[in-house]
Design an enzyme around this catalytic site. Structure first.
Site, mmCIF file in Angstrom:
data_model
loop_
_atom_site.group_PDB
_atom_site.id
_atom_site.type_symbol
_atom_site.label_atom_id
_atom_site.label_comp_id
_atom_site.label_asym_id
_atom_site.label_seq_id
_atom_site.Cartn_x
_atom_site.Cartn_y
_atom_site.Cartn_z
ATOM 1 N N ASP A 194 44.916 72.549 20.753
ATOM 2 C CA ASP A 194 43.480 72.453 21.003
ATOM 3 C C ASP A 194 42.772 73.654 20.375
ATOM 4 O O ASP A 194 41.668 73.539 19.844
ATOM 5 C CB ASP A 194 43.194 72.451 22.516
ATOM 6 N N GLU A 245 43.633 75.385 17.723
ATOM 7 C CA GLU A 245 43.484 75.218 16.272
ATOM 8 C C GLU A 245 42.370 74.216 15.948
ATOM 9 O O GLU A 245 41.616 74.396 14.994
ATOM 10 C CB GLU A 245 44.812 74.755 15.651
ATOM 11 N N ASP A 263 39.729 73.610 17.785
ATOM 12 C CA ASP A 263 38.446 74.271 18.026
ATOM 13 C C ASP A 263 38.058 75.191 16.870
ATOM 14 O O ASP A 263 36.887 75.308 16.519
ATOM 15 C CB ASP A 263 38.500 75.072 19.335
ATOM 16 N N SER A 319 31.617 34.862 26.353
ATOM 17 C CA SER A 319 32.317 35.282 27.561
ATOM 18 C C SER A 319 33.700 34.635 27.578
ATOM 19 O O SER A 319 34.236 34.312 26.516
ATOM 20 C CB SER A 319 31.467 34.865 28.743
ATOM 21 N N LEU A 320 34.225 34.387 28.732
ATOM 22 C CA LEU A 320 35.601 33.930 28.842
ATOM 23 C C LEU A 320 35.743 33.124 30.124
ATOM 24 O O LEU A 320 35.224 33.514 31.151
ATOM 25 C CB LEU A 320 36.468 35.189 28.934
ATOM 26 N N GLU A 380 46.568 39.773 25.974
ATOM 27 C CA GLU A 380 46.071 41.150 26.066
ATOM 28 C C GLU A 380 45.597 41.411 27.494
ATOM 29 O O GLU A 380 45.082 40.503 28.131
ATOM 30 C CB GLU A 380 44.850 41.341 25.141
ATOM 31 N N LYS A 391 43.157 42.081 30.351
ATOM 32 C CA LYS A 391 41.717 41.851 30.460
ATOM 33 C C LYS A 391 41.119 43.121 31.061
ATOM 34 O O LYS A 391 41.218 43.376 32.261
ATOM 35 C CB LYS A 391 41.425 40.649 31.347
ATOM 36 N N ASP A 447 38.726 45.938 32.448
ATOM 37 C CA ASP A 447 37.567 45.896 33.322
ATOM 38 C C ASP A 447 36.641 47.045 32.930
ATOM 39 O O ASP A 447 36.725 48.145 33.464
ATOM 40 C CB ASP A 447 38.043 46.044 34.769
ATOM 41 N N ARG A 483 26.584 44.324 25.440
ATOM 42 C CA ARG A 483 26.618 42.877 25.282
ATOM 43 C C ARG A 483 25.303 42.231 25.730
ATOM 44 O O ARG A 483 24.857 41.263 25.150
ATOM 45 C CB ARG A 483 27.776 42.308 26.100
ATOM 46 N N GLU A 536 35.985 46.876 24.374
ATOM 47 C CA GLU A 536 35.672 47.165 25.763
ATOM 48 C C GLU A 536 35.739 48.678 25.975
ATOM 49 O O GLU A 536 36.748 49.300 25.618
ATOM 50 C CB GLU A 536 36.721 46.456 26.626
ATOM 51 N N TYR A 585 39.053 44.500 20.007
ATOM 52 C CA TYR A 585 39.925 43.330 19.966
ATOM 53 C C TYR A 585 39.367 42.141 19.210
ATOM 54 O O TYR A 585 39.987 41.092 19.139
ATOM 55 C CB TYR A 585 40.301 42.870 21.381
ATOM 56 N N LYS A 600 45.085 34.159 24.345
ATOM 57 C CA LYS A 600 44.275 33.758 23.192
ATOM 58 C C LYS A 600 45.107 32.940 22.225
ATOM 59 O O LYS A 600 46.238 33.335 21.904
ATOM 60 C CB LYS A 600 43.756 34.989 22.440
ATOM 61 N N LYS A 618 43.672 35.231 35.748
ATOM 62 C CA LYS A 618 43.205 36.273 36.668
ATOM 63 C C LYS A 618 44.175 36.423 37.831
ATOM 64 O O LYS A 618 44.679 35.437 38.353
ATOM 65 C CB LYS A 618 41.827 35.907 37.218
ATOM 66 N N CYS A 667 24.401 32.914 73.829
ATOM 67 C CA CYS A 667 23.996 33.306 72.475
ATOM 68 C C CYS A 667 23.693 34.805 72.429
ATOM 69 O O CYS A 667 22.928 35.297 73.259
ATOM 70 C CB CYS A 667 22.755 32.513 72.069
ATOM 71 N N CYS A 689 19.616 35.151 71.968
ATOM 72 C CA CYS A 689 18.615 34.755 72.962
ATOM 73 C C CYS A 689 19.192 34.567 74.361
ATOM 74 O O CYS A 689 18.451 34.349 75.309
ATOM 75 C CB CYS A 689 17.928 33.466 72.516
ATOM 76 N N CYS A 713 24.382 27.675 69.447
ATOM 77 C CA CYS A 713 23.356 28.064 70.406
ATOM 78 C C CYS A 713 22.406 26.876 70.459
ATOM 79 O O CYS A 713 21.916 26.417 69.432
ATOM 80 C CB CYS A 713 22.623 29.312 69.917
ATOM 81 N N CYS A 719 15.551 29.900 69.401
ATOM 82 C CA CYS A 719 16.312 31.158 69.385
ATOM 83 C C CYS A 719 15.828 32.033 68.227
ATOM 84 O O CYS A 719 15.736 31.560 67.095
ATOM 85 C CB CYS A 719 17.794 30.833 69.217
HETATM 86 S S1 IVH Z 1 38.157 38.141 24.450
HETATM 87 C C1 IVH Z 1 36.009 35.027 22.259
HETATM 88 N N1 IVH Z 1 39.762 40.071 25.224
HETATM 89 O O1 IVH Z 1 36.141 40.031 29.686
HETATM 90 C C2 IVH Z 1 36.659 36.162 22.924
HETATM 91 N N2 IVH Z 1 37.724 39.799 26.385
HETATM 92 O O2 IVH Z 1 35.243 38.054 31.637
HETATM 93 C C3 IVH Z 1 36.116 36.448 24.282
HETATM 94 N N3 IVH Z 1 37.372 41.413 28.177
HETATM 95 O O3 IVH Z 1 33.087 39.286 28.172
HETATM 96 C C4 IVH Z 1 36.525 37.702 24.868
HETATM 97 N N4 IVH Z 1 39.273 42.497 27.913
HETATM 98 O O4 IVH Z 1 34.102 41.552 27.660
HETATM 99 C C5 IVH Z 1 38.593 39.452 25.439
HETATM 100 N N5 IVH Z 1 41.283 41.728 25.770
HETATM 101 C C6 IVH Z 1 40.116 41.112 25.979
HETATM 102 C C7 IVH Z 1 39.226 41.528 26.986
HETATM 103 C C8 IVH Z 1 38.031 40.831 27.162
HETATM 104 C C9 IVH Z 1 38.146 42.416 28.598
HETATM 105 C C10 IVH Z 1 36.070 41.053 28.747
HETATM 106 C C11 IVH Z 1 35.075 40.585 27.736
HETATM 107 C C12 IVH Z 1 34.472 39.331 28.309
HETATM 108 C C13 IVH Z 1 34.890 39.411 29.716
HETATM 109 C C14 IVH Z 1 34.939 38.021 30.300
#
Ligand code: IVH
Length: 677
Positions: A34, A36, A38, A83-84, A115, A117, A119, A138, A178, A230, A294, A318, A412, A415, A430, A435
């Site tokens: 670190d 070096e 800096d 989205s997904l 991959e 997901k 958060d 987004r 993300e 991604y 995917k 999920k 109740c 009342c 009730c 009431c």
């Molecule tokens: S792919 C067309 N890959 O989850 C592709 N999304 O709940 C659509 N997210 O809005 C998304 N990790 O922001 C993809 N490895 C991942 C992800 C990912 C997190 C998010 C993404 C999406 C949300 C949907």
């Protein structure tokens, strides 16, 4: 030193710094200390101070954050940022597979990339000739906010894509990823904040999102943000044909890409991997609530299209929410709109997946009895997705002997009236129709968004009005006076006026909204719409008998009986009488000859986004006055979509179904043209 020499030295320093930065932040394998690092940075800063004309926006010294902003600029995404869809467990994924197989038989030979997901917060990064020029949130998927200065402070985001070997950055490249905060960094940050006596954060996701939406990039710069990319949204070069190669290509360009990923030859293999990761994920350095499956072949994924905002070519597997143990401090009994009593668990606050949970549902009294849940028990609480947390059951082995069995109330809690149980039902009621708790729930329903939509009339104010004896039914809202409101706590002139105005405005709501607001058991949005369009007024509806109601689509014998029963109750009749006196009596126009001759007769419209001059209510009124109908969702029956700025998913749906699209002016022209000829 001559100018070209300085220029060269600065350029070399930047390259070195960028390279070591990449080794440290992206590959996690630094080769210098670190100290070096800096030294290199200090040297560059010195030179830039002496030769400010040589400072460039992609200099690594520019990562510390520029001047604070007043607000974020909006940016339109070059393509929708989708989205997904979610699946919970094996069967959901197999169902998805069957659905897409029907759409395209090539799915039978598909392979998959998996991959975590993540958060965090989705971000979109724009590069021009390798230079990072724009970064956005987004937002609604069409329009996001320009958070470029904040994103520049994330050390692993390349400010310039280096040219390495034969991999050259495309002239134009837009990538998606993300932004996240690792669990250990989150804990460290919170410990530091606590030590400074500042407010701590609840979970890494909120911290990441909050940090990137700071108007002062200097604050963002202090947050331990990371990012994984991604997806390629736009490239001026031919992008890779598969997801697997996309990730490798992004890596080769020097972007941070999650090293954790899996490859599966079949859907079975993919599901097995997801199931195997269910516990392993708890050890991942970041929060992830699932695994994204995917389709590897991006052309195939593209061909599958999307449903609303969800692409069909990917799905999130999920994991169910986490279960946590805590103490049941008390059981509170709530009174619902129809008088149903429901038990609510009051818990010793507990963190479940980053959310502090203090209350949970106990379903009903039979549940408490069957599970022998006692006050003081250690209980298991579960929180999954967006649902209200709920109690799974007690842990009897942890009892100390001080737990108390729950006493079923005999009256109740609001009342004091008698309570009753319908034979064959689990619920207790009730029976007092006046009431105060029932009244409160009823008025909450009446004022709610989907019903009369009285802005500002929430549960607290309703409770105040009832306690002060100012209202005894929803009809009394319309005779409230400013003097009455001013006597209430926390009510000033402005607030009182606004509330009265919102109440008066609600008289304009159409009949179906008023029917929803009456809170007839079993009558929701769809039934209310049907009743309004069939009976045109509450006068007619109140005369209808069950056999007549049953003939209507979507209304079965139970709902029909419930409607008839509602209109028979004396206190409901009284309510209707008062509503009528107070001018709350919408009447739906019958399809008269007069209406049929109006310019938009027979046409159905859906409005989405913000129109340039008309509010949504004004546009709706204009369409309706001209004989058209306005509905909430796009279907094949929709005649036109009226499109404003920042539209929602209705826009995609309309494009998908080929529904014609109008802007505000075209809508006005249509009315004019139709009436002229
Ligand atoms: S792919 C067309 N890959 O989850 C592709 N999304 O709940 C659509 N997210 O809005 C998304 N990790 O922001 C993809 N490895 C991942 C992800 C990912 C997190 C998010 C993404 C999406 C949300 C949907």
């Amino acid at each position: 030193m001559s100018d070209p020499d300085v220029r060269k030295q600065i350029e070399e320093l930047r390259q070195q710094i960028n390279y070591h930065n990449y080794l440290y932040h992206t590959l996690d394998s630094p080769i210098i200390s670190d100290y070096e690092f800096d030294q290199l940075m200090n040297k560059l800063k010195e030179l830039e101070a002496a030769y400010p004309e040589l400072i460039t926006p992609d200099s690594p010294t520019k990562r510390t954050g520029g001047a604070p902003l007043d607000k974020f600029r909006k940016v339109q995404h070059p393509v929708p940022v989708l989205s997904l869809a979610n699946g919970f467990g094996r069967q959901d994924i197999l169902d998805w597979y069957e659905r897409i197989l029907k759409i395209d038989p090539a799915v039978a030979n598909a392979d998959y990339v998996l991959e975590p997901k993540l958060d965090g917060l989705t971000v979109v990064l724009h590069y021009e000739n390798g230079l990072f020029v724009l970064g956005a949130t987004r937002g609604d998927g069409f329009v996001g906010e320009d958070i470029t200065e904040n994103l520049k402070t994330i050390p692993s985001i390349p400010l310039r894509i280096p040219i390495r070997g034969d991999i050259k950055p495309p002239e134009q490249l837009v990538v998606r990823g993300e932004a996240i905060i690792f669990k250990k960094d989150f804990e460290r940050l919170n410990a530091e904040l606590a030590q400074r006596g500042e407010k701590t954060y609840l979970n890494p996701r909120n911290t990441a999102a909050g940090s990137l939406r700071q108007l002062d990039p200097k604050i963002t710069a202090q947050r331990p943000l990371k990012i994984y990319l991604y997806q390629i949204l736009i490239s001026s070069d031919t992008p890779p044909a598969t997801q697997r190669e996309t990730l490798e290509y992004l890596e080769a360009l020097g972007f941070p890409v999650n090293p954790l990923r899996w490859y599966a030859k079949t859907i079975e293999e993919a599901i097995n991997i997801c199931e195997q990761q269910a516990t392993a994920r708890l050890e991942w350095p970041y929060d992830a609530d699932g695994v994204v499956i995917k389709i590897n072949d991006l052309a195939l994924a593209q061909r599958l299209g999307y449903v609303g905002k969800d692409p069909r070519g990917a799905i999130a597997f999920k994991y169910p929410g986490t279960e946590v143990e805590t103490t049941l401090l008390d059981i509170q009994v709530n009174v619902g709109r129809t008088g149903v009593l429901t038990p609510l668990a009051i818990l010793k606050p507990v963190n479940i997946g980053g959310v502090i949970v203090k209350q949970a549902t106990l379903h009903n009294f039979d549940f408490i009895r069957e599970k022998d849940i006692r006050i003081g028990d250690q209980v298991l609480v579960k929180r999954a997705g967006e649902v209200i947390p709920y109690i799974l059951g007690p842990l009897p082995e942890k009892r100390t002997g001080n737990e108390k069995p729950f006493q079923m109330p005999t009256s109740c809690p609001s009342c004091g009236s008698k309570i009753q149980k319908e034979p064959g039902e689990v619920a207790y009621y009730c029976v007092n129709s006046s009431c105060p708790a029932q009244l409160a729930r009823n008025i909450e329903n009446f004022a709610s968004r989907g019903a009369m939509d009285i802005n500002g009339l929430g549960p607290q104010i309703i409770a105040q009005l009832i306690d002060a004896g100012l209202i005894h039914s929803a009809a009394d809202l319309y005779t409230l006076k400013k003097e009455d409101l001013l006597k209430l706590e926390k009510f000033g002139e402005k607030k009182a006026e606004n509330l009265l105005q919102a109440i008066q405005a609600s008289k304009q709501q159409p009949l179906e909204r008023l029917i929803i607001g009456l809170g007839i058991h079993g009558v929701g949005e769809v039934a209310a719409r049907k009743l309004a369009s069939t009976f045109h007024s509450l006068d007619n509806l109140s005369q209808a008998d069950a056999s007549q109601l049953e003939t209507l689509e979507g209304i079965g014998p139970n709902i029909a009986q419930s409607i008839v029963g509602w209109f028979q109750q004396p206190h409901n009749r009284e309510l209707l009488e008062k509503l009528k006196q107070n001018g709350v009596w919408p009447v739906e126009a019958e399809e008269s000859e007069q209406l049929k001759s109006k310019p938009l007769a027979g046409l159905t419209f859906v409005i989405t986004g913000t129109l340039p001059t008309l509010t949504r209510e004004e546009a709706t009124r204009m369409i309706e006055e001209n004989g058209g109908k306005v509905t909430d969702s796009v279907s094949r029956k929709t005649s036109y979509l009226v499109l404003g700025a920042e539209p929602g998913s209705k826009y995609i749906k309309a494009v998908e179904l080929g529904v014609p699209i109008l802007d505000e002016n075209q809508l006005k022209e249509l009315i004019y043209k139709q009436s002229a000829g």
